[in-house]
Design a protein around this motif. Structure first.
Motif, PDB file in Angstrom:
ATOM      1  N   UNK A   1       6.146   7.847 -16.950  1.00  0.00           N
ATOM      2  CA  UNK A   1       5.158   6.817 -17.267  1.00  0.00           C
ATOM      3  C   UNK A   1       4.597   6.199 -15.984  1.00  0.00           C
ATOM      4  N   UNK A   2       3.276   6.289 -15.818  1.00  0.00           N
ATOM      5  CA  UNK A   2       2.641   5.669 -14.654  1.00  0.00           C
ATOM      6  C   UNK A   2       2.821   4.155 -14.665  1.00  0.00           C
ATOM      7  N   UNK A   3       2.845   3.557 -15.850  1.00  0.00           N
ATOM      8  CA  UNK A   3       3.048   2.107 -15.940  1.00  0.00           C
ATOM      9  C   UNK A   3       4.423   1.726 -15.388  1.00  0.00           C
ATOM     10  N   UNK A   4       5.453   2.468 -15.767  1.00  0.00           N
ATOM     11  CA  UNK A   4       6.802   2.177 -15.270  1.00  0.00           C
ATOM     12  C   UNK A   4       6.863   2.383 -13.757  1.00  0.00           C
ATOM     13  N   UNK A   5       6.283   3.489 -13.288  1.00  0.00           N
ATOM     14  CA  UNK A   5       6.239   3.725 -11.844  1.00  0.00           C
ATOM     15  C   UNK A   5       5.511   2.594 -11.121  1.00  0.00           C
ATOM     16  N   UNK A   6       4.405   2.136 -11.699  1.00  0.00           N
ATOM     17  CA  UNK A   6       3.632   1.050 -11.099  1.00  0.00           C
ATOM     18  C   UNK A   6       4.449  -0.240 -11.050  1.00  0.00           C
TER      19      UNK A   6
ATOM     20  N   UNK B   1       0.846  -1.203   0.000  1.00  0.00           N
ATOM     21  CA  UNK B   1       0.000   0.000   0.000  1.00  0.00           C
ATOM     22  C   UNK B   1       0.881   1.254   0.000  1.00  0.00           C
ATOM     23  N   UNK B   2       1.928   1.260   0.846  1.00  0.00           N
ATOM     24  CA  UNK B   2       2.856   2.399   0.867  1.00  0.00           C
ATOM     25  C   UNK B   2       3.485   2.620  -0.508  1.00  0.00           C
ATOM     26  N   UNK B   3       3.884   1.524  -1.160  1.00  0.00           N
ATOM     27  CA  UNK B   3       4.515   1.632  -2.482  1.00  0.00           C
ATOM     28  C   UNK B   3       3.544   2.207  -3.507  1.00  0.00           C
ATOM     29  N   UNK B   4       2.279   1.780  -3.458  1.00  0.00           N
ATOM     30  CA  UNK B   4       1.295   2.294  -4.421  1.00  0.00           C
ATOM     31  C   UNK B   4       0.970   3.765  -4.170  1.00  0.00           C
ATOM     32  N   UNK B   5       0.956   4.166  -2.899  1.00  0.00           N
ATOM     33  CA  UNK B   5       0.764   5.585  -2.578  1.00  0.00           C
ATOM     34  C   UNK B   5       1.953   6.389  -3.121  1.00  0.00           C
ATOM     35  N   UNK B   6       3.162   5.845  -2.965  1.00  0.00           N
ATOM     36  CA  UNK B   6       4.357   6.518  -3.490  1.00  0.00           C
ATOM     37  C   UNK B   6       4.295   6.635  -5.012  1.00  0.00           C
ATOM     38  N   UNK B   7       3.770   5.601  -5.671  1.00  0.00           N
ATOM     39  CA  UNK B   7       3.609   5.647  -7.134  1.00  0.00           C
ATOM     40  C   UNK B   7       2.679   6.800  -7.504  1.00  0.00           C
ATOM     41  N   UNK B   8       1.560   6.902  -6.813  1.00  0.00           N
ATOM     42  CA  UNK B   8       0.610   7.981  -7.109  1.00  0.00           C
ATOM     43  C   UNK B   8       1.207   9.355  -6.814  1.00  0.00           C
TER      44      UNK B   8
END
Length: 199
Positions: free
Chosen positions: A141-146, A52-59
């Motif tokens: 790129x959001x995909x790369x970040x994801x 969850x922390x990683x996905x928040x960081x991605x956003x």
């Protein structure tokens, strides 16, 4: 991220994952206090919390990008205060409950692991910094970040396991000398807090 940066990125992930921090010391303490089986239940919460922390960081990195840098420092102070609270909690730990399954289930469970990780400033800063330093300078790129964000939770929780199994092995020693070892763990957390605010 250029291929030449991958070794540096992996080393950064490993050193951040294996060094003492709230989740690692929590895993160590859980295994010493409640045994491996109960600590592994808590560890599952650590994994989900890290993801969850990683996905928040991605956003955050995807939306705010480079503008984020000047505000990351404020998170350090919040994280340091939380780590100091954990140090105080470890110093106050009593070992009268060892072997008490109800006590173990109440204090060492999935929810506890999840909360520790969701409030773990070290992990939040690690995820934001890893993405801001190694990905966003090269692509938005959001995909790369994801994809990189999905990799990050593989680093910390694997290192948490090393601390958890060490705690399980040291359990007898810890039960024999609880106060001095609690003091050492609390000092390690205080040093983590100091290192967070000094950067």
């Amino acid at each position: 991220m250029p291929v030449s940066l991958i070794p540096a990125f992996l080393f950064y992930c490993y050193t951040n994952g294996i060094t003492p921090g709230p989740a690692n010391l929590c895993s160590l303490s859980a295994a010493m206090n409640y045994g491996r089986k109960q600590a592994l239940i808590q560890w599952r919460g650590l994994i989900i919390g890290f993801w969850i922390d990683a996905m928040i960081a991605v956003l955050i990195n995807g939306v705010l990008g480079a503008a984020l840098g000047k505000y990351v420092g404020y998170l350090s102070y919040v994280g340091a205060a939380y780590i100091l609270w954990l140090a105080i909690k470890i110093l106050r730990t009593s070992y009268d409950h060892v072997g008490d399954e109800q006590e173990a289930a109440a204090n060492c469970n999935f929810r506890t692991g999840l909360i520790v990780q969701l409030t773990n400033a070290k992990v939040i800063l690690f995820c934001i910094t890893a993405l801001a330093s190694y990905v966003t300078p090269y692509t938005n790129s959001l995909l790369t970040l994801f994809l990189v964000g999905c990799f990050l939770p593989l680093t910390g929780p694997i290192c948490n396991l090393a601390w958890l199994f060490a705690g399980d092995r040291l359990r007898g020693l810890f039960l024999k000398y609880p106060r001095p070892l609690n003091i050492i763990m609390a000092i390690a957390l205080v040093l983590c807090a100091i290192s967070l605010v000094r950067h």
